[in-house]
Write a protein that holds these residues in place. Structure first.
Motif, PDB file in Angstrom:
ATOM      1  N   VAL A 173       0.849  -1.186   0.000  1.00 40.78           N
ATOM      2  CA  VAL A 173       0.000   0.000   0.000  1.00 40.78           C
ATOM      3  C   VAL A 173       0.889   1.241   0.000  1.00 40.78           C
ATOM      4  N   TYR A 174       0.528   2.230  -0.836  1.00 43.97           N
ATOM      5  CA  TYR A 174       1.299   3.475  -0.890  1.00 43.97           C
ATOM      6  C   TYR A 174       1.384   4.079   0.512  1.00 43.97           C
ATOM      7  N   PRO A 175       2.594   4.462   0.962  1.00 44.56           N
ATOM      8  CA  PRO A 175       2.752   4.848   2.367  1.00 44.56           C
ATOM      9  C   PRO A 175       2.312   6.260   2.706  1.00 44.56           C
ATOM     10  N   GLY A 176       2.064   7.103   1.719  1.00 45.25           N
ATOM     11  CA  GLY A 176       1.686   8.486   1.996  1.00 45.25           C
ATOM     12  C   GLY A 176       0.203   8.643   2.302  1.00 45.25           C
ATOM     13  N   PRO A 177      -0.216   9.841   2.689  1.00 46.60           N
ATOM     14  CA  PRO A 177      -1.638  10.091   2.988  1.00 46.60           C
ATOM     15  C   PRO A 177      -2.478  10.082   1.716  1.00 46.60           C
ATOM     16  N   ARG A 178      -3.750   9.795   1.863  1.00 49.27           N
ATOM     17  CA  ARG A 178      -4.661   9.864   0.722  1.00 49.27           C
ATOM     18  C   ARG A 178      -4.890  11.322   0.335  1.00 49.27           C
ATOM     19  N   PRO A 179      -5.160  11.594  -0.936  1.00 49.08           N
ATOM     20  CA  PRO A 179      -5.505  12.959  -1.339  1.00 49.08           C
ATOM     21  C   PRO A 179      -6.770  13.425  -0.629  1.00 49.08           C
ATOM     22  N   THR A 180      -6.844  14.700  -0.370  1.00 48.19           N
ATOM     23  CA  THR A 180      -8.018  15.242   0.337  1.00 48.19           C
ATOM     24  C   THR A 180      -9.293  15.024  -0.473  1.00 48.19           C
ATOM     25  N   LYS A 216      -4.171  -0.425  -3.702  1.00 44.41           N
ATOM     26  CA  LYS A 216      -2.799  -0.204  -3.228  1.00 44.41           C
ATOM     27  C   LYS A 216      -2.320   1.216  -3.505  1.00 44.41           C
ATOM     28  N   HIS A 217      -2.476   1.682  -4.736  1.00 46.72           N
ATOM     29  CA  HIS A 217      -1.929   2.983  -5.123  1.00 46.72           C
ATOM     30  C   HIS A 217      -2.628   4.124  -4.392  1.00 46.72           C
ATOM     31  N   TRP A 218      -3.897   3.886  -4.002  1.00 47.04           N
ATOM     32  CA  TRP A 218      -4.655   4.958  -3.345  1.00 47.04           C
ATOM     33  C   TRP A 218      -4.885   4.682  -1.863  1.00 47.04           C
ATOM     34  N   SER A 219      -4.220   3.688  -1.316  1.00 43.90           N
ATOM     35  CA  SER A 219      -4.243   3.399   0.132  1.00 43.90           C
ATOM     36  C   SER A 219      -5.652   3.141   0.650  1.00 43.90           C
ATOM     37  N   ILE A 220      -6.412   2.322  -0.080  1.00 40.40           N
ATOM     38  CA  ILE A 220      -7.778   2.009   0.363  1.00 40.40           C
ATOM     39  C   ILE A 220      -8.060   0.501   0.276  1.00 40.40           C
ATOM     40  N   PRO A 221      -7.174  -0.349   0.806  1.00 42.89           N
ATOM     41  CA  PRO A 221      -7.443  -1.791   0.689  1.00 42.89           C
ATOM     42  C   PRO A 221      -8.715  -2.218   1.409  1.00 42.89           C
ATOM     43  N   GLY A 222      -9.136  -1.458   2.427  1.00 38.71           N
ATOM     44  CA  GLY A 222     -10.350  -1.824   3.137  1.00 38.71           C
ATOM     45  C   GLY A 222     -11.624  -1.511   2.388  1.00 38.71           C
ATOM     46  N   VAL A 223     -11.521  -0.740   1.305  1.00 39.43           N
ATOM     47  CA  VAL A 223     -12.712  -0.359   0.553  1.00 39.43           C
ATOM     48  C   VAL A 223     -13.041  -1.406  -0.514  1.00 39.43           C
ATOM     49  N   GLY A 238      -1.781  10.320  -9.698  1.00 42.81           N
ATOM     50  CA  GLY A 238      -1.239   8.986  -9.856  1.00 42.81           C
ATOM     51  C   GLY A 238       0.120   8.990 -10.527  1.00 42.81           C
ATOM     52  N   ARG A 239       0.286   9.842 -11.523  1.00 40.04           N
ATOM     53  CA  ARG A 239       1.586   9.942 -12.188  1.00 40.04           C
ATOM     54  C   ARG A 239       2.653  10.472 -11.233  1.00 40.04           C
ATOM     55  N   ARG A 240       2.257  11.444 -10.400  1.00 43.50           N
ATOM     56  CA  ARG A 240       3.234  11.988  -9.431  1.00 43.50           C
ATOM     57  C   ARG A 240       3.681  10.899  -8.480  1.00 43.50           C
ATOM     58  N   ARG A 241       2.749  10.120  -7.988  1.00 40.70           N
ATOM     59  CA  ARG A 241       3.097   9.035  -7.072  1.00 40.70           C
ATOM     60  C   ARG A 241       3.976   7.990  -7.762  1.00 40.70           C
ATOM     61  N   ALA A 242       3.655   7.668  -9.018  1.00 39.06           N
ATOM     62  CA  ALA A 242       4.444   6.682  -9.744  1.00 39.06           C
ATOM     63  C   ALA A 242       5.882   7.168  -9.918  1.00 39.06           C
ATOM     64  N   ASP A 243       6.048   8.445 -10.245  1.00 41.09           N
ATOM     65  CA  ASP A 243       7.407   8.994 -10.402  1.00 41.09           C
ATOM     66  C   ASP A 243       8.153   8.962  -9.070  1.00 41.09           C
ATOM     67  N   GLN A 244       7.458   9.286  -7.995  1.00 37.98           N
ATOM     68  CA  GLN A 244       8.089   9.276  -6.671  1.00 37.98           C
ATOM     69  C   GLN A 244       8.524   7.854  -6.307  1.00 37.98           C
ATOM     70  N   LEU A 245       7.644   6.861  -6.521  1.00 40.17           N
ATOM     71  CA  LEU A 245       7.990   5.469  -6.219  1.00 40.17           C
ATOM     72  C   LEU A 245       9.158   4.986  -7.062  1.00 40.17           C
ATOM     73  N   ALA A 246       9.208   5.424  -8.316  1.00 37.63           N
ATOM     74  CA  ALA A 246      10.308   5.014  -9.186  1.00 37.63           C
ATOM     75  C   ALA A 246      11.648   5.490  -8.641  1.00 37.63           C
ATOM     76  N   GLY A 247      11.678   6.716  -8.131  1.00 35.72           N
ATOM     77  CA  GLY A 247      12.916   7.232  -7.540  1.00 35.72           C
ATOM     78  C   GLY A 247      13.308   6.463  -6.289  1.00 35.72           C
ATOM     79  N   TRP A 248      12.354   6.225  -5.418  1.00 33.49           N
ATOM     80  CA  TRP A 248      12.635   5.448  -4.196  1.00 33.49           C
ATOM     81  C   TRP A 248      13.102   4.038  -4.546  1.00 33.49           C
ATOM     82  N   ARG A 249      12.454   3.437  -5.563  1.00 32.67           N
ATOM     83  CA  ARG A 249      12.795   2.069  -5.955  1.00 32.67           C
ATOM     84  C   ARG A 249      14.230   1.986  -6.481  1.00 32.67           C
ATOM     85  N   ASP A 250      14.631   2.969  -7.276  1.00 32.73           N
ATOM     86  CA  ASP A 250      16.005   2.963  -7.803  1.00 32.73           C
ATOM     87  C   ASP A 250      17.020   3.012  -6.665  1.00 32.73           C
TER      88      ASP A 250
END
Length: 833
Positions: free
Chosen positions: A512-519, A685-692, A736-748
């Motif tokens: 699950v994406y570790p950051g907060p959900r968008p408002t 996962k990408h939006w941190s809502i596995p319970g939904v 979603g694109r911003r999060r994907a770019d951020q994860l790509a940097g962390w992953r590298d």
């Protein structure tokens, strides 16, 4: 019960006339013409049915009175032909050639009489003219109970000679249904025991297609179908495995079907399909594995079936797969119920032609100068896993290998007063092939043993055991039955990352994406609660998803997460050959097993970085499931590779649950036209809502309608619909694109840091990486406060691998510190990576 089944037998005066070529081509031609064709083979042969399966897309089945008894031949024919428009039965040897000394018992003619099926006679006329009519006349009149109704001329020459033969056959009242000319391209290669198997030929689909084209060109298919339609109705009940074996109460529910691992692939192609059906009916999950490729037995294995094949041809490759050999040896030593027939016996031996095998039996095996071919009755001298003392079975042997004699062992059978094979409470191994439809108690006993076996995964048992058995000097110790994992998983396919986390543990197991959900997403979820007094209305969410992917609304099916989509797909059809490409998310595999299907596994190899080779997927697969990017490997397969899986009559399911973490969503097929392609998406996962539990699938309108009909009313909750709609608009796409770019940097950063420590890490395009940290490191990391996802519950992986969720650099540094701590604590253990 009276059953109408159009059917023909394809026979010949002798072996070598070309009946396999004509029968297989006829099957392919009829299928290409839109008919559902049921393929059958007289006798015990396994090889021809493999070609029949490619030609028809259905399992090739055997009809053999010696193996199953006269009364079961017609019921087995009807069982195999359920749902078919026509059945084609290929004969064996010459039309009237049967078991020696029995007056033609188990011959093609015998089966034709038992099934009341008209016979088409294949005649090789390359060296004859009018004499062909004399041969056909003798074939027709030798046994009045056999209806020889037509002739196909094979290896035909000049038109004048063909006309001469046709005229002579007309004179005796036998119609010529076709004349197939000589064609070297139609020859099939042979070796020491007959044809090369279909599974071992890279060009098998092209060969069968060519056979079908030639037969369609030169044979009157309408005349063949008319002849088949003249077959009388059969007044017997179709055979049903459910009526001859029983499953324990509760078997069949999720996780309650013990895995029976069955050997397959190119080296182990000999297994009657009724074996799988009987074990499935007895409450087991039949799970194939490939001894040439798989490095461990399937997760959760509680019994093993090693059928026939040609291990002597693949001895080099089998010997090189030392991990699986060790796993199998440890499983047999630990008492895992194991049945081995012929090739399976060789695989369990110490050596085969001096190549090391599993060493589970105290014998060596080698090629022999003499061919063993017999159709015996076997006697059980004592109680074993499969038998009770005094029982008798019928079977066949066909091999050109021999094992050295072993004195003092318990035999599996006694044949002609001579003991043969190896028996015991958890083992039954011999050269004898037995058709279990004729002796269902054997299937029942293996299934009962599987149900009674400990509910623990034995995958990678030998790898872990041998790792623990290495002493300080590096000398290998002994692998014994106590060398089992300390933390087995009862239902490996149901094991998920959330089971790994716990109080005080750093969570690198859940993706699950570790950051907060968008408002705006939280606002949509909160606002949905004001609408829960009404039943859910999915129209706005479905329209939003369709707009997001450039599809029509009728190409979208909203689901309660991707898991519901996999359950619907498993229940969609009576899949005959469903394939799951592993390693990947296990939910589709589990859903298929829960729906009662036998699942076939195609394993991507670690030496190829788990890349997909479309050619590894069997042609007969009617359902193929693959992840992209794949969980847990992180591999992003090229669109072209997945598109290469698409075939007429096959549904290809692509799990794109993690495609939204790929920058630009390259290689996505979500916007492709439907056809037989299904794309599954998850928002959890990408939006941190596995319970939904929010997800959807994209497919052709007809498929969407079929799947939707399986859903209950209002399957997706109002909050989930609100989340789906909110996560599909332009604002969500940008975030979603911003999060994907951020994860790509962390992953590298994570991959670079692990690689710098000498840890093998696969290239990944997902929000996780697969790392080979070494045996025992999963538990060791947990001991120092870090939870990573164990990988040995994924088919095709062992406990040397873990899946690590991508996190921010500060969290990654905590993981690296834990790994450094482990290296500092146990430097004397050497390199465990």
């Amino acid at each position: 019960m009276v059953t109408r089944l159009p059917r023909v037998v394809v026979a010949a005066p002798s072996t070598g006339q070309g009946k396999t070529t004509i029968a297989t081509g006829l099957m392919a031609a009829l299928r290409h013409g839109g008919r559902e064709v049921s393929p059958h083979k007289v006798g015990p042969d396994y090889i021809d049915p493999g070609y029949h399966a490619v030609a028809t897309g259905r399992p090739g089945r055997n009809l053999d009175p010696h193996l199953v008894g006269e009364d079961l031949v017609a019921p087995l024919l009807l069982h195999g032909a359920r749902g078919a428009d026509v059945a084609v039965i290929e004969g064996v040897m010459g039309l009237h050639d049967g078991r020696l000394g029995t007056g033609g018992s188990s011959s093609t003619a015998h089966v034709a009489r038992l099934t009341r099926t008209p016979v088409i006679l294949v005649l090789d006329v390359s060296r004859m003219s009018r004499t062909a009519a004399a041969v056909a006349l003798g074939m027709r009149d030798f046994d009045p109970g056999v209806n020889v109704a037509g002739v196909i001329l094979n290896r035909a020459g000049s038109p004048r000679n063909d006309a001469e033969i046709t005229a002579a056959l007309d004179d005796i009242g036998l119609p010529v249904l076709g004349a197939v000319p000589r064609d070297a391209d139609l020859e099939t290669p042979s070796r020491h025991l007959g044809l090369v198997t279909a599974a071992e030929r890279d060009d098998v689909a092209g060969l069968v297609e060519l056979l079908g084209e030639r037969v369609a060109e030169h044979v009157d298919l309408d005349a063949v179908l008319a002849l088949a339609a003249d077959a009388p109705d059969l007044d017997v009940e179709p055979w049903d495995p459910q009526t001859v074996v029983t499953a324990p109460a509760g078997a069949g529910a999720a996780g309650e079907r013990p895995v029976v691992a069955v050997a397959g692939g190119r080296a182990f192609t000999f297994r009657y399909p009724e074996v799988d059906e009987l074990l499935t009916a007895a409450g087991c999950a039949v799970t194939p594995f490939d001894p040439l490729r798989d490095r461990a037995l399937p997760p959760g294995t509680r019994a093993i079936y090693l059928g026939g094949g040609f291990p002597e041809v693949h001895a080099d490759e089998l010997a090189e797969n030392t991990e699986l050999l060790a796993d199998l040896r440890a499983a047999v030593a630990a008492g895992v119920p194991t049945v081995a027939e012929c090739a399976g016996l060789l695989y369990l031996a110490r050596t085969l032609d001096d190549h090391p095998m599993a060493g589970a039996l105290p014998v060596t095996a080698a090629m022999a100068t003499r061919l063993t071919l017999r159709y015996p009755e076997a006697f059980a001298p004592t109680d074993t896993l499969l038998t009770r003392a005094g029982e008798r079975v019928t079977g066949h042997e066909f091999h050109r290998t021999a094992t050295d004699p072993v004195h003092g062992s318990v035999p599996a059978w006694q044949i002609d007063d001579a003991p043969t094979g190896f028996g015991g409470p958890s083992l039954h191994a011999s050269y004898l092939h037995v058709h279990w439809a004729g002796h269902p108690r054997l299937a029942q006993r293996l299934a009962d043993a599987a149900h009674a076996a400990p509910a623990a995964s034995i995958a990678s048992r030998a790898v872990a055991a041998e790792s623990r058995a290495v002493d300080a000097e590096g000398a290998a110790g002994t692998v014994g039955p106590d060398d089992t994992p300390t933390d087995p998983v009862v239902r490996p396919l149901d094991h998920h990352g959330d089971a790994e986390v716990g109080p005080g543990l750093l969570d690198l197991a859940v993706n699950v994406y570790p950051g907060p959900r968008p408002t705006w997403l939280d606002a949509a979820l909160a606002g949905s609660l004001e609408q829960v007094e009404r039943y859910p209305d999915a129209r706005a969410a479905r329209t939003a998803v369709a707009r997001r992917h450039g599809r029509d609304a009728d190409e979208v099916l909203l689901c309660a997460g991707a898991a519901e989509a996999f359950t619907l797909l498993a229940r969609l059809r009576p899949w005959r050959h469903p394939v799951v490409v592993h390693p990947q998310f296990t939910e589709p595999h589990a859903a298929l097993l829960q729906a009662g299907h036998s699942v076939h596994t195609v394993l991507c190899r670690p030496e190829d970085n788990f890349a997909l080779d479309p050619a590894e997927v069997p042609e007969q697969a009617d359902l193929v499931v693959i992840g992209n990017p794949t969980n847990p490997t992180g591999v992003l397969h090229p669109r072209e590779a997945i598109a290469a899986l698409i075939r007429t009559g096959r549904v290809v399911v692509v799990d794109e649950a993690f495609m939204d973490v790929v920058p630009g969503e390259t290689e996505s097929l979500a916007e492709e036209p439907g056809g037989a392609l299904v794309v599954v998406r998850s928002l959890t996962k990408h939006w941190s809502i596995p319970g939904v539990r929010a997800g959807y699938l994209l497919a052709a309108p007809s498929l969407v309608a079929e799947l939707g009909a399986l859903q209950p009313s209002w399957p997706v909750s109002t909050p989930a619909l609100a989340a789906i709609e909110a996560c599909s608009d332009d604002r969500a796409v940008a975030e979603g694109r911003r999060r994907a770019d951020q994860l790509a940097g962390w992953r590298d950063e994570l991959i670079h840091a692990l690689s710098a420590r000498g840890i093998r890490v696969l290239p990944s395009d997902a929000s996780f990486v697969l790392a080979e940290v070494g045996a025992g490191r999963h538990a060791a990391l947990r001991d120092v406060g870090v939870a990573v996802r164990r990988a040995d519950t994924f088919p095709g992986l062992n406990d040397r691998w873990v899946r690590i969720a991508v996190r921010s650099p500060d969290v990654t540094r905590q993981l690296l510190a834990a790994l450094d701590t482990l290296d500092h604590l146990s430097p004397q253990d050497g390199d465990t990576r």
